[in-house]
Scaffold this motif. Structure first.
Motif, PDB file in Angstrom:
ATOM      1  N   ARG A 270       0.824  -1.215   0.000  1.00 55.95           N
ATOM      2  CA  ARG A 270       0.000   0.000   0.000  1.00 55.95           C
ATOM      3  C   ARG A 270       0.855   1.261   0.000  1.00 55.95           C
ATOM      4  NH1 ARG A 270      -3.340  -0.210   5.135  1.00 55.95           N
ATOM      5  NH2 ARG A 270      -4.135   1.754   4.300  1.00 55.95           N
ATOM      6  N   PHE A 271       2.051   1.181   0.577  1.00 54.29           N
ATOM      7  CA  PHE A 271       2.842   2.397   0.771  1.00 54.29           C
ATOM      8  C   PHE A 271       4.166   2.427   0.001  1.00 54.29           C
ATOM      9  CE2 PHE A 271       0.397   1.727   4.752  1.00 54.29           C
ATOM     10  CZ  PHE A 271      -0.438   2.832   4.650  1.00 54.29           C
ATOM     11  N   SER A 272       4.624   1.299  -0.470  1.00 53.18           N
ATOM     12  CA  SER A 272       5.882   1.248  -1.220  1.00 53.18           C
ATOM     13  C   SER A 272       5.588   0.994  -2.694  1.00 53.18           C
ATOM     14  CB  SER A 272       6.786   0.137  -0.672  1.00 53.18           C
ATOM     15  OG  SER A 272       7.810  -0.180  -1.596  1.00 53.18           O
ATOM     16  N   PRO A 273       5.916   1.937  -3.586  1.00 51.90           N
ATOM     17  CA  PRO A 273       5.695   1.714  -5.022  1.00 51.90           C
ATOM     18  C   PRO A 273       6.439   0.482  -5.530  1.00 51.90           C
ATOM     19  CG  PRO A 273       6.146   4.031  -4.586  1.00 51.90           C
ATOM     20  CD  PRO A 273       6.433   3.299  -3.315  1.00 51.90           C
ATOM     21  N   GLY A 274       7.657   0.256  -5.013  1.00 54.41           N
ATOM     22  CA  GLY A 274       8.430  -0.906  -5.443  1.00 54.41           C
ATOM     23  C   GLY A 274       7.767  -2.201  -5.046  1.00 54.41           C
ATOM     24  N   ALA A 275       7.295  -2.272  -3.794  1.00 53.83           N
ATOM     25  CA  ALA A 275       6.627  -3.478  -3.317  1.00 53.83           C
ATOM     26  C   ALA A 275       5.327  -3.712  -4.081  1.00 53.83           C
ATOM     27  CB  ALA A 275       6.357  -3.376  -1.823  1.00 53.83           C
ATOM     28  N   ARG A 276       4.604  -2.628  -4.362  1.00 48.91           N
ATOM     29  CA  ARG A 276       3.337  -2.762  -5.083  1.00 48.91           C
ATOM     30  C   ARG A 276       3.557  -3.283  -6.498  1.00 48.91           C
ATOM     31  NH1 ARG A 276      -2.110  -3.291  -4.010  1.00 48.91           N
ATOM     32  NH2 ARG A 276      -2.837  -3.817  -6.095  1.00 48.91           N
ATOM     33  N   ALA A 277       4.553  -2.718  -7.195  1.00 42.25           N
ATOM     34  CA  ALA A 277       4.831  -3.161  -8.556  1.00 42.25           C
ATOM     35  C   ALA A 277       5.296  -4.616  -8.573  1.00 42.25           C
ATOM     36  CB  ALA A 277       5.888  -2.257  -9.190  1.00 42.25           C
ATOM     37  N   TYR A 278       6.090  -4.999  -7.582  1.00 41.30           N
ATOM     38  CA  TYR A 278       6.567  -6.380  -7.489  1.00 41.30           C
ATOM     39  C   TYR A 278       5.383  -7.331  -7.261  1.00 41.30           C
ATOM     40  CZ  TYR A 278       9.715 -10.192  -6.134  1.00 41.30           C
ATOM     41  OH  TYR A 278      10.398 -11.381  -6.076  1.00 41.30           O
ATOM     42  N   ARG A 283       1.068 -11.206  -9.557  1.00 42.88           N
ATOM     43  CA  ARG A 283      -0.329 -11.472  -9.898  1.00 42.88           C
ATOM     44  C   ARG A 283      -0.497 -11.614 -11.411  1.00 42.88           C
ATOM     45  NH1 ARG A 283      -4.234 -10.881  -5.979  1.00 42.88           N
ATOM     46  NH2 ARG A 283      -5.371 -12.150  -7.495  1.00 42.88           N
ATOM     47  N   ALA A 284       0.276 -10.820 -12.163  1.00 46.59           N
ATOM     48  CA  ALA A 284       0.207 -10.917 -13.629  1.00 46.59           C
ATOM     49  C   ALA A 284       0.695 -12.274 -14.118  1.00 46.59           C
ATOM     50  CB  ALA A 284       1.023  -9.799 -14.265  1.00 46.59           C
ATOM     51  N   ARG A 285       1.493 -12.947 -13.283  1.00 50.30           N
ATOM     52  CA  ARG A 285       1.977 -14.285 -13.622  1.00 50.30           C
ATOM     53  C   ARG A 285       1.031 -15.374 -13.103  1.00 50.30           C
ATOM     54  NH1 ARG A 285       8.263 -13.264 -11.724  1.00 50.30           N
ATOM     55  NH2 ARG A 285       8.878 -11.940 -13.499  1.00 50.30           N
ATOM     56  N   ASP A 286      -0.187 -14.954 -12.775  1.00 50.15           N
ATOM     57  CA  ASP A 286      -1.240 -15.869 -12.314  1.00 50.15           C
ATOM     58  C   ASP A 286      -1.033 -16.382 -10.892  1.00 50.15           C
ATOM     59  OD1 ASP A 286      -2.660 -15.672 -14.686  1.00 50.15           O
ATOM     60  OD2 ASP A 286      -1.533 -17.292 -15.627  1.00 50.15           O
ATOM     61  N   ALA A 287      -0.200 -15.714 -10.104  1.00 49.49           N
ATOM     62  CA  ALA A 287      -0.071 -16.073  -8.687  1.00 49.49           C
ATOM     63  C   ALA A 287      -1.309 -15.572  -7.948  1.00 49.49           C
ATOM     64  CB  ALA A 287       1.184 -15.456  -8.087  1.00 49.49           C
ATOM     65  N   ASP A 288      -1.823 -16.381  -7.014  1.00 52.08           N
ATOM     66  CA  ASP A 288      -2.963 -15.913  -6.237  1.00 52.08           C
ATOM     67  C   ASP A 288      -2.490 -14.900  -5.191  1.00 52.08           C
ATOM     68  OD1 ASP A 288      -1.875 -17.329  -4.063  1.00 52.08           O
ATOM     69  OD2 ASP A 288      -3.139 -19.082  -4.421  1.00 52.08           O
ATOM     70  N   TYR A 289      -3.444 -14.347  -4.449  1.00 54.51           N
ATOM     71  CA  TYR A 289      -3.120 -13.274  -3.498  1.00 54.51           C
ATOM     72  C   TYR A 289      -2.073 -13.707  -2.476  1.00 54.51           C
ATOM     73  CZ  TYR A 289      -3.719 -10.082   0.463  1.00 54.51           C
ATOM     74  OH  TYR A 289      -3.484  -9.210   1.503  1.00 54.51           O
ATOM     75  N   ASN A 290      -2.294 -14.856  -1.849  1.00 55.17           N
ATOM     76  CA  ASN A 290      -1.383 -15.307  -0.794  1.00 55.17           C
ATOM     77  C   ASN A 290       0.009 -15.603  -1.335  1.00 55.17           C
ATOM     78  OD1 ASN A 290      -3.286 -15.190   1.317  1.00 55.17           O
ATOM     79  ND2 ASN A 290      -4.143 -17.157   0.716  1.00 55.17           N
ATOM     80  N   THR A 291       0.081 -16.221  -2.510  1.00 58.54           N
ATOM     81  CA  THR A 291       1.380 -16.527  -3.101  1.00 58.54           C
ATOM     82  C   THR A 291       2.132 -15.255  -3.447  1.00 58.54           C
ATOM     83  OG1 THR A 291       0.540 -18.614  -4.004  1.00 58.54           O
ATOM     84  CG2 THR A 291       2.550 -17.722  -4.998  1.00 58.54           C
ATOM     85  N   ALA A 292       1.423 -14.296  -4.053  1.00 58.13           N
ATOM     86  CA  ALA A 292       2.062 -13.027  -4.410  1.00 58.13           C
ATOM     87  C   ALA A 292       2.540 -12.280  -3.172  1.00 58.13           C
ATOM     88  CB  ALA A 292       1.082 -12.159  -5.212  1.00 58.13           C
ATOM     89  N   LEU A 293       1.733 -12.301  -2.124  1.00 53.30           N
ATOM     90  CA  LEU A 293       2.108 -11.605  -0.896  1.00 53.30           C
ATOM     91  C   LEU A 293       3.319 -12.272  -0.244  1.00 53.30           C
ATOM     92  CD1 LEU A 293       0.769  -9.114   0.295  1.00 53.30           C
ATOM     93  CD2 LEU A 293      -0.391 -10.583   1.935  1.00 53.30           C
ATOM     94  N   ARG A 294       3.382 -13.592  -0.299  1.00 53.57           N
ATOM     95  CA  ARG A 294       4.538 -14.293   0.242  1.00 53.57           C
ATOM     96  C   ARG A 294       5.810 -13.933  -0.540  1.00 53.57           C
ATOM     97  NH1 ARG A 294       5.357 -18.933   3.394  1.00 53.57           N
ATOM     98  NH2 ARG A 294       3.114 -19.234   3.556  1.00 53.57           N
ATOM     99  N   GLN A 295       5.679 -13.765  -1.840  1.00 53.06           N
ATOM    100  CA  GLN A 295       6.836 -13.367  -2.649  1.00 53.06           C
ATOM    101  C   GLN A 295       7.325 -11.973  -2.256  1.00 53.06           C
ATOM    102  OE1 GLN A 295       8.687 -15.083  -4.871  1.00 53.06           O
ATOM    103  NE2 GLN A 295       7.483 -16.876  -4.295  1.00 53.06           N
TER     104      GLN A 295
END
Length: 329
Positions: A270-278, A283-295
Motif C-alpha cells: 500500500r505504501f511502497s511503489p516498489g513493493a506494489r509493482a513487485y 499477480r500478472a503471472r497468475d499467482a494468487d493473493y497469498n502466493t504473491a504476498l509471500r513473494q
C-alpha cells in the motif's frame, strides 16, 4: 460436567456447535463477530449448563489462538484450544475430541454465563496503526479514508454506515495487552537495530519488535539473505524429478515470524511503489493473493538483511534497484 464447543471462524461470523462429552449435538448457530456474537455464545452455553454453570468446564476448539474473540473466550473462563483445520478433520474421522493440544491461554472453570467474557471497551486497536493527526470529526475521517481508497460519489452518505459500525460496542484487548503494547513502543526504540527495522515499509514499533525477536539480533546468525529467508519460511522449495520441477511454499516455519512478515507485506504494497509493482507482477503471472504476498515478504526479508548487514536505512530506489520496473512504477 463438560461442554464442548466447536468454533468455525469465518471473516464476519462464527459457526458454533455445542456438544456433550459423548459427542451428541446440543445446539448450533451462526454468530456475528463482536460483542453481539460473544453475548449470544454465553447465552447458548448458559442455556445448556443451567444451574451447573458454576462447576462445569467449557472446552472450545477454534482455528487460532489470538485476537479479541479468543481473548474474550479465555477471559470468560473457557478452556480454548487452537486446532489446525486438517487436524480437526482427522479428529472428526475418529469421532474423538482433540487431546494433547496446548491451550491458547490459561483457561479454567467458567463463570456464570451472565457475568463473563463481554468486551468492556470500544477500542480493539491494531498493533501497528501508528499515530495520525486528529481529524475534526468522525465523518471527515471516514470520508477521507473512502477518498484515499478511490471511492467516488456521496462520500458522506457512504461514510455513515462505517461511523455507525465503529460506534457500536466492540470486543476489547485485555488490559495487559494494551499495557504491553505501550511498553514495547517505549523500549523497542533503544535497540541498535530499531531505526533500521522501522525504516522498512510496513514495519512499526510493535510489528518490528516481533520481527526482531523472532529473527534474533546476533549479527552473524545468518550468513546470507537466503539463509535468513529460509529461516523465515518465505523462500519457496523447489523439487525436481526428471524434467518436472515443482515450486511449493514452505509449510514448516515459525508461525509468529511468518505471520508478522506477511502482515508487513500486506502493508508494504500500500505504501511502497516498489513493493506494489513487485506484487502486481506476481499477480500478472497468475499467482494468487497469498502466493504473491509471500513473494513480496520474501523480497522484503532480503532487503532487511541487506540493511542490517550494511547498517543502512531503507531506501526505496536502492531496495528495488534489481527490479527497475518496480521503482519506475
Amino acid at each position: 460436567m463438560r461442554l464442548f464447543v466447536g468454533d468455525d471462524w469465518a471473516e464476519a461470523h462464527h459457526d458454533v456447535e455445542l456438544m456433550d462429552a459423548s459427542g451428541r449435538r446440543l445446539a448450533k448457530a451462526r454468530l456475528p463477530e463482536g460483542v453481539a456474537g460473544m453475548t449470544r455464545l454465553h447465552a447458548m452455553v448458559g442455556e445448556q449448563l443451567g444451574e451447573e454453570a458454576e462447576e462445569a468446564e467449557v472446552i472450545i476448539g477454534i482455528e487460532t489462538d489470538r485476537g479479541p474473540w479468543v481473548a474474550a473466550l479465555v477471559a470468560a473462563g473457557y478452556t480454548v484450544y487452537a486446532v489446525n483445520p486438517l487436524q480437526a478433520a482427522r479428529y472428526r474421522e475418529r469421532l474423538s475430541v482433540p487431546h494433547g493440544l496446548p491451550p491458547a491461554a490459561a483457561g479454567g472453570r467458567r463463570q456464570p454465563a451472565s457475568r463473563g467474557g463481554q468486551g468492556r471497551g470500544p477500542d480493539a486497536q491494531d498493533a501497528d496503526l501508528g499515530t495520525y493527526p486528529p481529524y475534526p470529526t468522525a465523518a471527515a475521517l471516514a470520508a477521507s479514508a473512502l477518498k484515499r481508497a478511490g471511492r467516488r460519489g456521496d462520500l458522506a452518505a457512504k461514510a455513515a454506515p462505517i461511523q455507525a459500525a465503529l460506534r457500536t460496542e466492540q470486543l476489547s484487548r485485555p488490559e495487559v495487552v494494551t499495557a504491553l503494547h505501550k511498553e514495547v513502543e517505549a523500549h523497542f526504540g533503544r535497540h541498535p537495530a530499531a531505526e533500521i527495522i522501522c525504516s522498512q515499509p510496513g514495519l512499526g514499533a510493535v510489528l518490528g519488535a516481533r520481527v526482531l525477536a523472532e529473527f534474533g539480533d546476533d549479527p552473524d546468525r545468518y550468513t546470507s539473505a537466503k539463509a535468513r529467508k529460509n529461516h523465515a519460511g518465505t523462500s519457496p522449495i523447489t523439487r525436481a524429478s526428471g524434467k518436472k520441477k515443482v515450486i511449493a511454499a514452505r509449510f514448516v516455519h515459525n508461525d509468529r515470524l511468518i505471520d508478522a512478515l506477511i502482515t508487513q507485506a500486506a502493508a508494504a504494497i500500500r505504501f511502497s511503489p516498489g513493493a506494489r509493482a513487485y506484487y502486481d507482477r506476481q499477480r500478472a503471472r497468475d499467482a494468487d493473493y497469498n502466493t504473491a504476498l509471500r513473494q513480496v515478504a520474501n523480497r522484503l526479508v532480503g532487503i532487511l538483511h541487506g540493511c542490517l548487514k550494511t547498517g543502512t536505512l531503507y531506501d526505496e530506489a536502492t531496495a528495488w534497484s534489481s527490479h527497475p520496473e518496480s521503482v519506475a512504477a
